[in-house]
Design an enzyme around this catalytic site. Structure first.
Site, PDB file in Angstrom:
ATOM      1  N   ASP A  57       0.883  -1.166   0.000  1.00 45.35           N
ATOM      2  CA  ASP A  57       0.000   0.000   0.000  1.00 45.35           C
ATOM      3  C   ASP A  57       0.916   1.209   0.000  1.00 45.35           C
ATOM      4  OD1 ASP A  57      -1.627   2.242   0.986  1.00 45.35           O
ATOM      5  OD2 ASP A  57      -3.146   0.739   1.430  1.00 45.35           O
ATOM      6  N   ASN A  85       1.443   3.812 -11.057  1.00 50.09           N
ATOM      7  CA  ASN A  85       0.043   3.770 -11.457  1.00 50.09           C
ATOM      8  C   ASN A  85      -0.924   3.811 -10.284  1.00 50.09           C
ATOM      9  OD1 ASN A  85      -2.364   2.881 -13.220  1.00 50.09           O
ATOM     10  ND2 ASN A  85      -2.192   1.220 -11.732  1.00 50.09           N
ATOM     11  N   SER A 136      -0.899  10.056 -14.424  1.00 46.12           N
ATOM     12  CA  SER A 136      -1.558  11.196 -13.806  1.00 46.12           C
ATOM     13  C   SER A 136      -2.976  11.270 -14.368  1.00 46.12           C
ATOM     14  CB  SER A 136      -0.756  12.474 -14.081  1.00 46.12           C
ATOM     15  OG  SER A 136      -1.344  13.593 -13.459  1.00 46.12           O
ATOM     16  N   TYR A 150      -7.703  16.243  -4.871  1.00 47.95           N
ATOM     17  CA  TYR A 150      -7.237  15.352  -5.934  1.00 47.95           C
ATOM     18  C   TYR A 150      -6.369  16.118  -6.920  1.00 47.95           C
ATOM     19  CZ  TYR A 150      -7.471  12.046  -9.851  1.00 47.95           C
ATOM     20  OH  TYR A 150      -7.157  11.195 -10.878  1.00 47.95           O
ATOM     21  N   LYS A 154      -2.275  15.651  -7.858  1.00 43.99           N
ATOM     22  CA  LYS A 154      -1.838  15.417  -9.234  1.00 43.99           C
ATOM     23  C   LYS A 154      -0.978  16.565  -9.751  1.00 43.99           C
ATOM     24  CE  LYS A 154      -3.592  11.369  -9.942  1.00 43.99           C
ATOM     25  NZ  LYS A 154      -2.693  10.199 -10.127  1.00 43.99           N
TER      26      LYS A 154
END
Length: 280
Positions: A57, A85, A136, A150, A154
């Protein structure tokens, strides 16, 4: 083309799963990470020792990530491509989110990706070659209401990867930031997490994200075509800095970048006027 070895985080679903399947079917070797080893039993049964699987994780921390990356390189002898990923989407207006949700999102999508790269770089430098693919989203260049944290993760990882690409180019290591648009990966219906809604945001733009798990929402991109484009990018002699995938991704980023350039130009006079010696 000779057989390659790939290290891919998050191969239990989505782009990671499709990429692993395609690579293994094509004869390449894959080391993949998952949170539940049983989720890829079918792949292990089908491909045997060409697929190595590690439980990981990305919130496990730098020591755990480094141990898995080191083990992957040592077992394979060489890893040609590292694919960052693993990740998920967290959606909601800023004040709807809890501190715990925010920390977990940043720890996974930003710090986790950074730690994977930092762990892989000594090995890639020793090889004198390698490629890093950072998965991304168009949300790394454009924003949507209800996606602030979020987007923050990114945008952060894209900034890190763009700078790191400059750092590692002298060692023969290429970096590509992959920016997909919508696709049927299960990202929205399965992986997305939503904040507890506040009534104050009912009917506002931020409330749009509350529908993100609706299976009737259309997707633009073809997952298999996108994965094929990611893999094909590795064959290019010079790593493309960015790889936009999907017409929606292109449009969102084009509009955002065009708007930012226009805003910059509008502020040019002010910017120049603040120099020690203003331009004449």
């Amino acid at each position: 083309m000779s057989q390659r070895t790939w290290f891919i985080t998050g191969i239990s679903s989505g782009f990671g799963r499709r990429m692993a399947e395609r690579l293994l079917d094509g004869g390449d070797r894959v080391t993949g990470t998952v949170r539940d080893v049983g989720s890829v039993k079918d792949l292990r049964d089908r491909h045997g020792d060409r697929l190595a699987v590690h439980r990981l994780d990305l919130t496990d921390g730098a020591e755990a990530i480094t141990a898995v990356v080191d083990a992957a390189f040592h077992a394979a002898g060489r890893v040609d491509v590292v694919v960052n990923n693993a990740g998920y989407g967290l959606f909601g207006a800023a004040e709807e989110l809890t501190d715990e949700q925010i920390v977990h999102q940043i720890d996974t999508n930003l710090l986790g990706s950074i730690r994977v790269v930092r762990a892989a770089l000594p090995h890639l430098r020793a090889q004198g070659a390698g490629r890093i693919l950072q998965i991304s989203t168009y949300g790394g260049q454009a924003t949507n209401p209800g996606a602030g944290v979020y987007n923050a993760a990114k945008w952060g990882v894209e900034g890190f990867m763009e700078a790191t690409a400059l750092d590692v180019a002298p060692f023969g290591i290429g970096v590509t930031i992959v920016e997909p648009g919508s696709a049927g990966t299960g990202f929205r219906t399965g992986g997305a997490r939503l904040a507890e809604p506040l009534a104050a945001y009912d009917g506002t733009p931020a409330a749009m994200v509350r529908r993100i798990k609706d299976p009737s929402l259309p997707s633009v991109g073809d997952v298999d075509k996108m994965v094929a484009a990611m893999i094909a990018s590795v064959d290019r002699p010079d790593a493309p800095r960015r790889l936009a995938l999907g017409s929606d991704s292109y449009r969102y980023m084009h509009d955002a970048l065009t708007s930012r350039v226009a805003e910059l130009e509008n502020g040019k006079e002010t910017a120049f006027s603040t120099d020690l010696i203003p331009a004449g």
